[in-house]
Design an enzyme around this catalytic site. Sequence first.
Site, PDB file in Angstrom:
ATOM      1  N   ASP A   1       0.047   4.310   0.814  1.00  0.00           N
ATOM      2  CA  ASP A   1      -0.049   5.196   1.983  1.00  0.00           C
ATOM      3  C   ASP A   1       0.218   5.712   3.417  1.00  0.00           C
ATOM      4  O   ASP A   1       0.410   3.885   3.526  1.00  0.00           O
ATOM      5  CB  ASP A   1      -1.757   6.114   2.577  1.00  0.00           C
ATOM      6  CG  ASP A   1      -2.140   4.151   2.476  1.00  0.00           C
ATOM      7  OD1 ASP A   1      -2.503   3.009   2.587  1.00  0.00           O
ATOM      8  OD2 ASP A   1      -3.534   4.208   4.173  1.00  0.00           O
TER       9      ASP A   1
ATOM     10  N   ASP B   1       3.161  -7.106   3.766  1.00  0.00           N
ATOM     11  CA  ASP B   1       2.894  -5.815   4.576  1.00  0.00           C
ATOM     12  C   ASP B   1       2.982  -6.519   5.836  1.00  0.00           C
ATOM     13  O   ASP B   1       2.764  -6.205   6.769  1.00  0.00           O
ATOM     14  CB  ASP B   1       1.631  -5.346   4.177  1.00  0.00           C
ATOM     15  CG  ASP B   1       0.959  -3.853   4.817  1.00  0.00           C
ATOM     16  OD1 ASP B   1       1.859  -2.963   5.381  1.00  0.00           O
ATOM     17  OD2 ASP B   1      -0.231  -3.867   4.957  1.00  0.00           O
TER      18      ASP B   1
ATOM     19  N   HIS C   1       3.363   3.388  12.577  1.00  0.00           N
ATOM     20  CA  HIS C   1       2.406   4.028  12.770  1.00  0.00           C
ATOM     21  C   HIS C   1       3.031   4.810  13.911  1.00  0.00           C
ATOM     22  O   HIS C   1       2.713   5.076  15.057  1.00  0.00           O
ATOM     23  CB  HIS C   1       0.889   3.502  13.356  1.00  0.00           C
ATOM     24  CG  HIS C   1       0.731   2.696  12.121  1.00  0.00           C
ATOM     25  ND1 HIS C   1      -0.307   2.398  12.830  1.00  0.00           N
ATOM     26  CD2 HIS C   1       1.297   2.310  10.894  1.00  0.00           C
ATOM     27  CE1 HIS C   1      -1.520   1.855  11.614  1.00  0.00           C
ATOM     28  NE2 HIS C   1      -0.034   1.380  11.610  1.00  0.00           N
TER      29      HIS C   1
ATOM     30  N   HIS D   1       0.834  -1.311   0.304  1.00  0.00           N
ATOM     31  CA  HIS D   1      -0.152   0.666  -0.044  1.00  0.00           C
ATOM     32  C   HIS D   1       0.905   1.052   0.081  1.00  0.00           C
ATOM     33  O   HIS D   1       1.859   1.478   0.083  1.00  0.00           O
ATOM     34  CB  HIS D   1      -0.749  -0.153   1.094  1.00  0.00           C
ATOM     35  CG  HIS D   1      -0.462  -0.275   2.662  1.00  0.00           C
ATOM     36  ND1 HIS D   1      -0.626   1.090   3.475  1.00  0.00           N
ATOM     37  CD2 HIS D   1      -0.124  -1.287   3.364  1.00  0.00           C
ATOM     38  CE1 HIS D   1       0.084   1.086   4.844  1.00  0.00           C
ATOM     39  NE2 HIS D   1       0.314  -0.580   4.319  1.00  0.00           N
TER      40      HIS D   1
ATOM     41  N   ASP E   1       6.106   0.889   6.763  1.00  0.00           N
ATOM     42  CA  ASP E   1       4.919   1.186   6.317  1.00  0.00           C
ATOM     43  C   ASP E   1       4.456   1.604   5.396  1.00  0.00           C
ATOM     44  O   ASP E   1       3.634   2.535   6.293  1.00  0.00           O
ATOM     45  CB  ASP E   1       4.465   0.544   7.718  1.00  0.00           C
ATOM     46  CG  ASP E   1       2.578  -0.090   7.941  1.00  0.00           C
ATOM     47  OD1 ASP E   1       1.977  -0.212   6.979  1.00  0.00           O
ATOM     48  OD2 ASP E   1       1.655  -0.175   8.732  1.00  0.00           O
TER      49      ASP E   1
ATOM     50  N   GLU F   1      -4.988   2.208   2.541  1.00  0.00           N
ATOM     51  CA  GLU F   1      -5.270   0.737   3.305  1.00  0.00           C
ATOM     52  C   GLU F   1      -5.080   0.751   5.381  1.00  0.00           C
ATOM     53  O   GLU F   1      -6.234   0.170   5.613  1.00  0.00           O
ATOM     54  CB  GLU F   1      -3.810  -0.214   3.303  1.00  0.00           C
ATOM     55  CG  GLU F   1      -4.196  -1.759   3.320  1.00  0.00           C
ATOM     56  CD  GLU F   1      -3.196  -2.200   5.271  1.00  0.00           C
ATOM     57  OE1 GLU F   1      -3.070  -2.585   5.819  1.00  0.00           O
ATOM     58  OE2 GLU F   1      -3.219  -0.728   5.278  1.00  0.00           O
ATOM     59  N   GLU F   2      -4.852   2.073   5.703  1.00  0.00           N
ATOM     60  CA  GLU F   2      -5.310   2.504   6.734  1.00  0.00           C
ATOM     61  C   GLU F   2      -5.788   2.999   7.264  1.00  0.00           C
ATOM     62  O   GLU F   2      -6.720   3.159   8.985  1.00  0.00           O
ATOM     63  CB  GLU F   2      -3.726   3.306   7.356  1.00  0.00           C
ATOM     64  CG  GLU F   2      -2.059   3.329   7.087  1.00  0.00           C
ATOM     65  CD  GLU F   2      -1.732   1.797   8.023  1.00  0.00           C
ATOM     66  OE1 GLU F   2      -2.528   1.841   8.574  1.00  0.00           O
ATOM     67  OE2 GLU F   2      -0.618   1.421   7.442  1.00  0.00           O
TER      68      GLU F   2
END
Length: 408
Positions: A82, A198, A381, A80, A142, A175-176
């Site tokens: 984002d 991921d 994150h 992903h 990520d 995705e997030e």
Amino acid sequence: MQYTDQLLERFLNYVAFDTQSKPKAKTSPSTQGQLKLAKYLEQELRTLGLQDIELTKHGILTAFLPANIENAPTIGLIAHLDTSPQCSGKNVRPEVIRAYRGGDIALGIGDEYLSPVFYPFMHQLVGKTLIVTDGNTLLGADNKAGIAEIMTALSLLMANDIPHCNVRVAFTPDEEIGLGMQFFPLERFPCDWAYTIDGGEVGELEYENFNAASATVTFYGKSMHTGSAKGRMLNALTIACAFQQCFPSDEVPEKTENKQGFFHLSSFHGDIEKTELCYLIRDFDYAGFTRRKAFIEELVESFNRKENLIRPIKLEISDSYLNMYDTVKKVPESVQLADRAMQQCGITPLHKPIRGGTDGAWLAAKGLACPNIFTGGYNFHSKHELICLENMQSAVEVITTMMRMAAE
Ligand SMILES: [Zn+2]
């Protein structure tokens, strides 16, 4: 290895794009930065020489690398674009630490630091190359590490003329915020199975996730001057409290792990006239998932029967995603191939349940088995996010080995 420099360069290029996704945005993708990165990657795929390259207006980039031997299966690789809305991804200033000597790592010139006291996994990284942040933003490993690993694996397969299966690639937005697959053109992504790249630590191989739903319960009351409320006021807040007390107190996220499910009271809003409780419902087992939903339904019914209410309690339940395992177990090759490739690369596969969802869960619901494989990063994150270059190399090796073994 000679490709390591390319891998690092790609990763550093990608994290320079601010691709933080934004919940409740009215556009798709939710932010323009993701589209910018997708355009950049589109160009890179062209330079590499992939076919059927397509970038949709919703920021979904797909491409195809045909097999160089006959009768090979088609395998998808997905990552992903984002980064998490939880932490800024603007002006990421990565720092590359060569031959990490152990001990604390100060991030930038601020107060943030990484310490093996808090992160014991750092002990295993001594002597390796680490990429960290300056303490102001997340890093974006990520999932830009996943993108860099897929790109590098593609370039290795092509440059060294390694026998390989058909490979379909997809880089997807948002995705997030759980919207990654909203506009995914599945008909243009025909695969026997696929992988999201991921995951976290080296060896991670995930193919089971929660069944997930959310429930909103609304209580109604009647407001009255407190001085003359006796026998006349009905307090929605009090009813909601009594309702919440009926839930099993051990089945909450803070008291569960591994494959245990839970109810999570995620918000409690309201006043005397109207109060709304929101719950997340999670269970790996489909029967357990159904039981949890029935539990809430029955509880609402019993309150509606027994309590002296001004209006019945309103319940809305909606499914969010389902456990991918039901689909994956029909395509056992998907897990077996990843297992075999890791073992060939000297990596012990770590089979773990995902206590959340992934884009793979959506694909599985549509019939495409899609386990998740490690990227080699940690502390996603957050400002403490880091990745180890040697771990990224391991991911590249596992991907190329899988594509090669699938063609044997
Ligand atoms: Zn991710």
